[in-house]
Design a protein around this motif. Structure first.
Motif: not given
Length: 84
Positions: A38-50, A55-62
């Motif tokens: 997040e400190t060195v590459q903020p945009a990339q880290a933010d993207f992957w965290e989002r 994915r977590a919000g989908y609750g494992g649904r396929v």
């Protein structure tokens, strides 16, 4: 991948990092990597965290493959598949 060793980290900083990792459900090492990213590459880290949060919000649904569904619908409309 590289490795890093950080010596002489203040005890209160370590405690805060451990608590932050625990609250987020991550390991201490994973949390430290995320903070560095997040400190060195903020945009990339933010993207992957989002993406992790989404994915977590989908609750494992396929979900179905929309490409396959679209192909089936086109075939049905053209009379090549399904009931015509």
């Amino acid at each position: 991948m590289g490795n890093i060793t950080i010596r002489n980290v203040d005890d209160s900083l370590m405690q805060a990092l451990e608590e932050r990792a625990s609250v987020a459900g991550r390991s201490l090492e994973e949390e430290a990597r995320l903070i560095l990213a997040e400190t060195v590459q903020p945009a990339q880290a933010d993207f992957w965290e989002r993406m992790r949060q989404r994915r977590a919000g989908y609750g494992g649904r396929v979900f179905s493959d929309s490409g396959a569904i679209s192909s089936e619908m086109r075939a049905e409309r053209s009379g090549l598949g399904g009931e015509s």
